[in-house]
Motif scaffolding. Structure first.
Motif, PDB file in Angstrom:
ATOM      1  N   SER A   2      -6.492  66.407  65.073  1.00  0.00           N
ATOM      2  CA  SER A   2      -5.476  65.534  64.472  1.00  0.00           C
ATOM      3  C   SER A   2      -4.983  66.176  63.182  1.00  0.00           C
ATOM      4  CB  SER A   2      -6.043  64.135  64.195  1.00  0.00           C
ATOM      5  OG  SER A   2      -6.965  64.166  63.118  1.00  0.00           O
ATOM      6  N   GLY A   3      -4.093  65.468  62.490  1.00  0.00           N
ATOM      7  CA  GLY A   3      -3.594  65.987  61.231  1.00  0.00           C
ATOM      8  C   GLY A   3      -2.747  64.963  60.517  1.00  0.00           C
ATOM      9  N   GLY A   4      -2.677  65.090  59.204  1.00  0.00           N
ATOM     10  CA  GLY A   4      -1.858  64.174  58.427  1.00  0.00           C
ATOM     11  C   GLY A   4      -1.728  64.632  56.992  1.00  0.00           C
ATOM     12  N   SER A   5      -0.826  63.996  56.276  1.00  0.00           N
ATOM     13  CA  SER A   5      -0.532  64.380  54.893  1.00  0.00           C
ATOM     14  C   SER A   5      -1.505  63.769  53.898  1.00  0.00           C
ATOM     15  CB  SER A   5       0.887  63.928  54.524  1.00  0.00           C
ATOM     16  OG  SER A   5       0.980  62.506  54.554  1.00  0.00           O
ATOM     17  N   ASP A   6      -2.242  62.719  54.320  1.00  0.00           N
ATOM     18  CA  ASP A   6      -3.089  61.958  53.398  1.00  0.00           C
ATOM     19  C   ASP A   6      -2.230  61.411  52.260  1.00  0.00           C
ATOM     20  OD1 ASP A   6      -5.314  60.781  52.328  1.00  0.00           O
ATOM     21  OD2 ASP A   6      -6.389  62.634  51.879  1.00  0.00           O
ATOM     22  N   PHE A   7      -1.036  60.965  52.612  1.00  0.00           N
ATOM     23  CA  PHE A   7      -0.072  60.520  51.608  1.00  0.00           C
ATOM     24  C   PHE A   7      -0.564  59.262  50.894  1.00  0.00           C
ATOM     25  CE2 PHE A   7       3.651  58.111  50.196  1.00  0.00           C
ATOM     26  CZ  PHE A   7       4.350  59.077  49.499  1.00  0.00           C
ATOM     27  N   HIS A   8      -0.501  59.304  49.560  1.00  0.00           N
ATOM     28  CA  HIS A   8      -0.787  58.150  48.714  1.00  0.00           C
ATOM     29  C   HIS A   8       0.439  57.789  47.874  1.00  0.00           C
ATOM     30  CE1 HIS A   8      -4.910  59.309  49.699  1.00  0.00           C
ATOM     31  NE2 HIS A   8      -5.351  58.196  49.177  1.00  0.00           N
ATOM     32  N   SER A   9       0.980  58.811  47.227  1.00  0.00           N
ATOM     33  CA  SER A   9       2.147  58.603  46.366  1.00  0.00           C
ATOM     34  C   SER A   9       2.894  59.919  46.213  1.00  0.00           C
ATOM     35  CB  SER A   9       1.721  58.087  44.992  1.00  0.00           C
ATOM     36  OG  SER A   9       1.114  59.124  44.238  1.00  0.00           O
ATOM     37  N   ASP A  10       4.095  59.826  45.654  1.00  0.00           N
ATOM     38  CA  ASP A  10       4.907  61.031  45.453  1.00  0.00           C
ATOM     39  C   ASP A  10       4.350  61.927  44.360  1.00  0.00           C
ATOM     40  OD1 ASP A  10       7.132  60.344  47.322  1.00  0.00           O
ATOM     41  OD2 ASP A  10       7.301  58.626  45.983  1.00  0.00           O
ATOM     42  N   LYS A  11       3.489  61.378  43.500  1.00  0.00           N
ATOM     43  CA  LYS A  11       2.935  62.158  42.400  1.00  0.00           C
ATOM     44  C   LYS A  11       2.118  63.342  42.893  1.00  0.00           C
ATOM     45  CE  LYS A  11       2.698  58.435  38.974  1.00  0.00           C
ATOM     46  NZ  LYS A  11       1.799  57.629  38.103  1.00  0.00           N
ATOM     47  N   ARG A  12       1.578  63.233  44.099  1.00  0.00           N
ATOM     48  CA  ARG A  12       0.746  64.326  44.622  1.00  0.00           C
ATOM     49  C   ARG A  12       1.564  65.522  45.095  1.00  0.00           C
ATOM     50  NH1 ARG A  12      -4.644  62.045  47.645  1.00  0.00           N
ATOM     51  NH2 ARG A  12      -5.189  60.462  46.099  1.00  0.00           N
ATOM     52  N   LEU A  13       2.881  65.343  45.185  1.00  0.00           N
ATOM     53  CA  LEU A  13       3.790  66.433  45.576  1.00  0.00           C
ATOM     54  C   LEU A  13       3.461  66.991  46.951  1.00  0.00           C
ATOM     55  CD1 LEU A  13       4.003  68.353  42.160  1.00  0.00           C
ATOM     56  CD2 LEU A  13       5.470  66.498  42.991  1.00  0.00           C
ATOM     57  N   VAL A  14       2.927  66.151  47.813  1.00  0.00           N
ATOM     58  CA  VAL A  14       2.615  66.535  49.195  1.00  0.00           C
ATOM     59  C   VAL A  14       3.619  65.856  50.115  1.00  0.00           C
ATOM     60  CG1 VAL A  14       0.924  66.399  51.049  1.00  0.00           C
ATOM     61  CG2 VAL A  14       0.170  66.841  48.711  1.00  0.00           C
ATOM     62  N   PRO A  15       4.356  66.624  50.908  1.00  0.00           N
ATOM     63  CA  PRO A  15       5.366  66.010  51.779  1.00  0.00           C
ATOM     64  C   PRO A  15       4.731  65.252  52.936  1.00  0.00           C
ATOM     65  CG  PRO A  15       5.193  68.352  52.250  1.00  0.00           C
ATOM     66  CD  PRO A  15       4.323  68.089  51.050  1.00  0.00           C
ATOM     67  N   LEU A  16       5.438  64.261  53.414  1.00  0.00           N
ATOM     68  CA  LEU A  16       5.008  63.528  54.599  1.00  0.00           C
ATOM     69  C   LEU A  16       5.170  64.411  55.832  1.00  0.00           C
ATOM     70  CD1 LEU A  16       6.715  60.131  53.774  1.00  0.00           C
ATOM     71  CD2 LEU A  16       4.263  60.399  54.180  1.00  0.00           C
ATOM     72  N   GLY A  17       4.322  64.179  56.813  1.00  0.00           N
ATOM     73  CA  GLY A  17       4.456  64.880  58.082  1.00  0.00           C
ATOM     74  C   GLY A  17       3.622  66.129  58.185  1.00  0.00           C
ATOM     75  N   VAL A  18       3.289  66.468  59.431  1.00  0.00           N
ATOM     76  CA  VAL A  18       2.539  67.691  59.727  1.00  0.00           C
ATOM     77  C   VAL A  18       3.497  68.718  60.297  1.00  0.00           C
ATOM     78  CG1 VAL A  18       0.727  68.716  61.144  1.00  0.00           C
ATOM     79  CG2 VAL A  18       0.394  66.446  60.133  1.00  0.00           C
ATOM     80  N   HIS A  19       3.608  69.839  59.612  1.00  0.00           N
ATOM     81  CA  HIS A  19       4.482  70.926  60.052  1.00  0.00           C
ATOM     82  C   HIS A  19       3.604  71.962  60.753  1.00  0.00           C
ATOM     83  CE1 HIS A  19       7.795  69.380  57.495  1.00  0.00           C
ATOM     84  NE2 HIS A  19       6.773  68.956  56.764  1.00  0.00           N
ATOM     85  N   ILE A  20       3.783  72.101  62.046  1.00  0.00           N
ATOM     86  CA  ILE A  20       2.847  72.872  62.851  1.00  0.00           C
ATOM     87  C   ILE A  20       3.591  73.836  63.777  1.00  0.00           C
ATOM     88  CG2 ILE A  20       2.754  70.928  64.476  1.00  0.00           C
ATOM     89  CD1 ILE A  20      -0.036  71.741  65.244  1.00  0.00           C
ATOM     90  N   ASN A  21       3.060  75.021  63.922  1.00  0.00           N
ATOM     91  CA  ASN A  21       3.608  76.027  64.833  1.00  0.00           C
ATOM     92  C   ASN A  21       3.609  75.493  66.268  1.00  0.00           C
ATOM     93  OD1 ASN A  21       2.836  78.400  66.848  1.00  0.00           O
ATOM     94  ND2 ASN A  21       4.077  79.276  65.202  1.00  0.00           N
ATOM     95  N   LYS A  22       4.704  75.697  66.966  1.00  0.00           N
ATOM     96  CA  LYS A  22       4.849  75.160  68.325  1.00  0.00           C
ATOM     97  C   LYS A  22       3.740  75.648  69.248  1.00  0.00           C
ATOM     98  CE  LYS A  22       8.104  74.853  72.180  1.00  0.00           C
ATOM     99  NZ  LYS A  22       9.458  75.231  72.686  1.00  0.00           N
TER     100      LYS A  22
END
Length: 279
Positions: free
Chosen positions: A244-264
């Motif tokens: 699996s995979g994820g951004s572990d998004f909490h807030s914009d302060k972490r500067l981590v984008p939403l979504g998993v960008h993965i090689n096809k």
């Protein structure tokens, strides 16, 4: 695109679920899971999203004194929340937080830092004992070595080799209890973000969780370099585990984008079949 690891206001995120979904739409994410800490309360209030989603949770446990987390997907939120309300009842939570608060006062003293006698927690809330002590010491002592709470938690409190180690694991459910709970809720259990924990080797940990019935491993996470994500994905394939995979998004302060960008080509690995089937 998918994102199977996010947090909302129901734990330590900043957005309500509906606000988060609007963000996901703008980012082109078509499959998501809200995995708030130790419960699935978000799904009690919001269960009619107009995006494809998997009901999830992220439950804390411990391994050799280190706090680790297990993600649950496809869970029955009623089962998870019933457990949460019992395990983290007001009485139990107060007992745990007061125990940790007093332990941390002693640990601080042993490390040469005096906590003010009149310091108290503003309220009883999970994790507030540790945060109250941390921010008190950070503001009181210029030479306090931990510059962020996360550093204090991972490098100090959760590190058995550190003089700041706090044996919090004794207050958590065991790994087996967490995996069994997720299975009881009809879900699948994944080890969350292995590279967050600071282990030199995963051999013993992976052997332990596989023996206890883990279903998969979170391969993609901001704490994990892509070369290590590939290693984790290959491990999953070789050991018949899900990925699996994820951004572990909490807030914009972490500067981590939403979504998993993965090689096809990487996403074609067998361990991700279950995600592709839902997209």
């Amino acid at each position: 695109m998918f994102d199977l690891h996010m947090h909302t206001k129901f734990s330590d995120g900043i957005y309500n679920p509906d606000e988060l979904v609007e963000r996901l739409k703008k980012e082109g994410i078509t499959l998501f899971s809200i995995t708030d800490h130790n419960h699935s309360l978000a799904y009690e209030k919001y269960d009619n999203f107009d995006l494809n989603y998997i009901k999830g949770t992220e439950i804390a446990t411990s391994y050799d004194g280190v706090i680790i987390e297990i993600l649950g997907y496809k869970v029955d939120d009623k089962v998870i929340n019933e457990w949460y309300r019992d395990f983290y009842s007001a009485d139990n939570l107060a007992r745990i937080e007061n125990l940790l608060f007093n332990d941390l006062k002693e640990i601080s003293k042993e490390n040469g830092y005096q906590v003010d006698q009149n310091l108290e927690m503003e309220k009883v809330e999970k994790g507030l004992s540790k945060k109250t002590i941390y921010y008190h010491l950070f503001e009181k002592y210029d030479d306090f070595e931990f510059k962020t709470y996360k550093e204090f938690f991972r490098r100090g409190l959760s590190n058995p080799e550190s003089p700041w180690f706090l044996d919090e694991g004794r207050t958590y459910p065991s790994i087996k209890e967490v995996i069994d709970l997720i299975h009881k809720a009809g879900g699948v259990a994944f080890l969350a973000h292995p590279y967050e924990y600071g282990f030199d080797s995963f051999d013993d940990l992976f052997e332990t969780i596989v023996d206890l019935g883990i279903d998969g491993i979170e391969c993609f996470h901001p704490s994990c370099a892509m070369i290590n994500s590939v290693k984790l994905a290959k491990y999953c394939v070789e050991n018949k585990l899900l990925g699996s995979g994820g951004s572990d998004f909490h807030s914009d302060k972490r500067l981590v984008p939403l979504g998993v960008h993965i090689n096809k080509n990487l996403f074609e690995f067998e361990c991700f079949d279950w995600i592709r089937e839902l997209l």
